[in-house]
Design a protein around this motif. Structure first.
Motif, PDB file in Angstrom:
ATOM      1  N   HIS A  76      29.933   4.980  14.745  1.00 40.14           N
ATOM      2  CA  HIS A  76      30.633   4.259  13.668  1.00 40.14           C
ATOM      3  C   HIS A  76      29.662   3.388  12.866  1.00 40.14           C
ATOM      4  O   HIS A  76      29.748   3.299  11.646  1.00 40.14           O
ATOM      5  CB  HIS A  76      31.758   3.384  14.243  1.00 40.14           C
TER       6      HIS A  76
ATOM      7  N   SER B  90      40.988   0.280  13.562  1.00 37.95           N
ATOM      8  CA  SER B  90      41.033   1.683  13.115  1.00 37.95           C
ATOM      9  C   SER B  90      40.084   1.870  11.942  1.00 37.95           C
ATOM     10  O   SER B  90      39.824   0.917  11.185  1.00 37.95           O
ATOM     11  CB  SER B  90      42.464   1.992  12.655  1.00 37.95           C
TER      12      SER B  90
ATOM     13  N   PHE C  41      40.830   3.039   9.435  1.00 40.08           N
ATOM     14  CA  PHE C  41      41.624   2.729   8.246  1.00 40.08           C
ATOM     15  C   PHE C  41      41.209   1.385   7.646  1.00 40.08           C
ATOM     16  O   PHE C  41      41.435   1.121   6.473  1.00 40.08           O
ATOM     17  CB  PHE C  41      43.111   2.691   8.640  1.00 40.08           C
TER      18      PHE C  41
ATOM     19  N   ARG D 201      36.847   2.596   1.728  1.00 43.16           N
ATOM     20  CA  ARG D 201      37.839   2.384   0.652  1.00 43.16           C
ATOM     21  C   ARG D 201      37.133   2.126  -0.680  1.00 43.16           C
ATOM     22  O   ARG D 201      37.604   2.546  -1.736  1.00 43.16           O
ATOM     23  CB  ARG D 201      38.741   1.185   0.982  1.00 43.16           C
TER      24      ARG D 201
ATOM     25  N   HIS E 234      37.249  15.252  10.481  1.00 41.19           N
ATOM     26  CA  HIS E 234      37.694  14.023  11.137  1.00 41.19           C
ATOM     27  C   HIS E 234      39.129  14.203  11.657  1.00 41.19           C
ATOM     28  O   HIS E 234      39.453  13.779  12.777  1.00 41.19           O
ATOM     29  CB  HIS E 234      37.586  12.875  10.124  1.00 41.19           C
TER      30      HIS E 234
ATOM     31  N   GLY F  37      45.460   2.578  14.654  1.00 45.02           N
ATOM     32  CA  GLY F  37      45.924   1.783  13.508  1.00 45.02           C
ATOM     33  C   GLY F  37      47.411   1.946  13.272  1.00 45.02           C
ATOM     34  O   GLY F  37      47.970   1.344  12.359  1.00 45.02           O
TER      35      GLY F  37
ATOM     36  N   SER G 292      49.136   4.954  12.578  1.00 43.03           N
ATOM     37  CA  SER G 292      49.618   6.078  11.770  1.00 43.03           C
ATOM     38  C   SER G 292      50.066   7.198  12.710  1.00 43.03           C
ATOM     39  O   SER G 292      49.902   7.105  13.925  1.00 43.03           O
ATOM     40  CB  SER G 292      48.508   6.610  10.867  1.00 43.03           C
TER      41      SER G 292
ATOM     42  N   TYR H 293      48.859  12.366   9.661  1.00 45.26           N
ATOM     43  CA  TYR H 293      48.483  11.528   8.510  1.00 45.26           C
ATOM     44  C   TYR H 293      47.135  12.000   7.939  1.00 45.26           C
ATOM     45  O   TYR H 293      46.974  12.176   6.729  1.00 45.26           O
ATOM     46  CB  TYR H 293      48.400  10.042   8.912  1.00 45.26           C
TER      47      TYR H 293
END
Ligand code: HEM
Length: 359
Positions: free
Chosen positions: A42, A116, A118, A124, A295, A310, A312, A317
């Motif tokens: 990560h 997460s 997310f 983003r 992923h 997270g 979802s 999703y």
């Protein structure tokens, strides 16, 4: 020496970097061997995201100018290509993470709630700066994506959402492409005829195919006629705007024409760099989609039908986002309307002359 000596270790900030891995399983006294790999993979992603943003910001600063400087175009295209190379590399990191089995993952997964991917702000930023809009996104836990970010990140994101994205800038740049209008420029009329003929040939081939049932023939021909309709709309601004409002196109009418012209006449030296830029944007969309797909498969493999940390639906999703979160889809769709070079009508001489270099 002109500058003070530098040491490898301090130059690279290795002390803080190598001291930034703190497995939760160790903290809770139940060391899980694979958690270090999970953290390092990560972290390396986030480092590469930083590099991608660095390149993207520089390309944006070139494209955000009212007139894009020609001398910066080669650099912009090289930086976009660098982003593609990085994205390809980080897709490969999934192979490394997948050496961790689902059972190994379960040794520490419960310790990570509700963290997460997310919440990855840099991811983003990449999506938003490239041009993924709020309305393009899947709803997540019935709340907008930015709600998962910290307050200061949310405030920054709100500002970034107001600024033109790379998609917006590229659209304006395409709209300014010269050569689209000119005296006796009947290129599009001849091109339309050539494309109509290509589709008519396809329709005839389908109708003549004895292996297809009447029902399949009907459906296939209807599909082709539908595509032809969207092609016709390219030349009828009102019809185009209607399809655009329905979400079939995102780029403006003018920008689509320019992109098509660039694709068709990319052999003209003056259109080489614009062509490379369009190709790099296509590659970015494709590699990001490939990353999303890989992923999502990895999440399926690790979690099965379990929900994400997270919150979802997990694999579902991620698989839905893979299909929906596209940015430069129009460039892919334009390929439908490409015809063999031999059938592309010649450019009027005045325009061909303006496109070539003279010494
Ligand atoms: C064991 C490995 C992994 C699993 C099982 C996994 C699972 C998931 C799941 C289920 C989600 C959906 C949100 C949620 O409910 O949590 C998600 C989102 C995400 N993950 Fe992962 N992930 C893994 C590894 C990674 C890695 C290595 C990265 C690299 C940064 C990453 C980045 C992301 C990002 C950016 C999102 C948001 C995607 C979007 O909303 O389009 N994940 N992950």
């Amino acid at each position: 020496m002109k500058y003070p000596p530098v040491h490898y270790h301090s130059y690279l900030g290795l002390d803080p970097l190598l001291d930034a891995q703190h497995p939760k399983s160790v903290e809770y006294g139940k060391p899980a061997h694979d958690e270090l790999l999970f953290i390092i993979v990560h972290q390396t992603y986030e480092l590469w995201f930083k590099q991608i943003l660095f390149e993207l910001n520089s390309v944006l600063s070139t494209f955000q100018k009212p007139v894009v400087a020609e001398v910066e175009m080669g650099m912009a295209s090289a930086r976009l290509e660098r982003i593609v190379s990085i994205l390809k590399l980080i897709i490969g990191q999934i192979d490394v993470l997948e050496t961790m089995t689902p059972l190994d993952f379960l040794d520490f997964r419960d310790m990570l709630y509700p963290a997460s991917g997310f919440q990855s702000y840099q991811w983003r930023l990449i999506e938003t700066k490239l041009g993924l809009r709020m309305g393009d996104r899947l709803a997540y836990n019935q709340s907008p994506f930015y709600k998962s970010l910290s307050e200061s990140q949310q405030a920054e994101m709100m500002e970034i959402l107001k600024q033109p994205s790379l998609h917006d800038c590229v659209e304006k740049w395409l709209e300014r492409t010269p050569f689209l209008q000119g005296e006796n420029f009947n290129f599009w009329e001849s091109y339309k005829e050539a494309v109509n003929k290509m589709f008519q040939d396809d329709i005839n081939t389908v109708n003549r195919n004895p292996q297809l049932s009447d029902e399949i023939k009907k459906k296939t021909v209807e599909g082709l006629e539908q595509t032809l309709k969207s092609f016709d709309a390219l030349f009828d601004e009102k019809a185009f705007e209607k399809l655009r409002a329905e979400g079939q196109f995102r780029l403006s009418h003018k920008a689509m024409h320019a992109a098509l012209l660039i694709q068709l006449h990319r052999d003209q030296p003056i259109l080489q760099t614009p062509f490379r830029i369009i190709r790099a944007l296509l590659d970015i969309d494709e590699t990001m989609t490939t990353w999303r797909y890989r992923h999502a498969l990895m999440a399926m493999r690790m979690l099965g039908q379990k929900i994400g940390t997270g919150g979802s639906s997990g694999h579902k999703y991620l698989a839905d986002a893979t299909g929906k979160h596209k940015i430069f889809g129009d460039f892919f769709n334009l390929t439908t309307f490409l015809i063999p070079r031999s059938q592309v009508p010649p450019l009027p001489k005045s325009i061909a002359d303006r496109m070539s270099f003279h010494y």
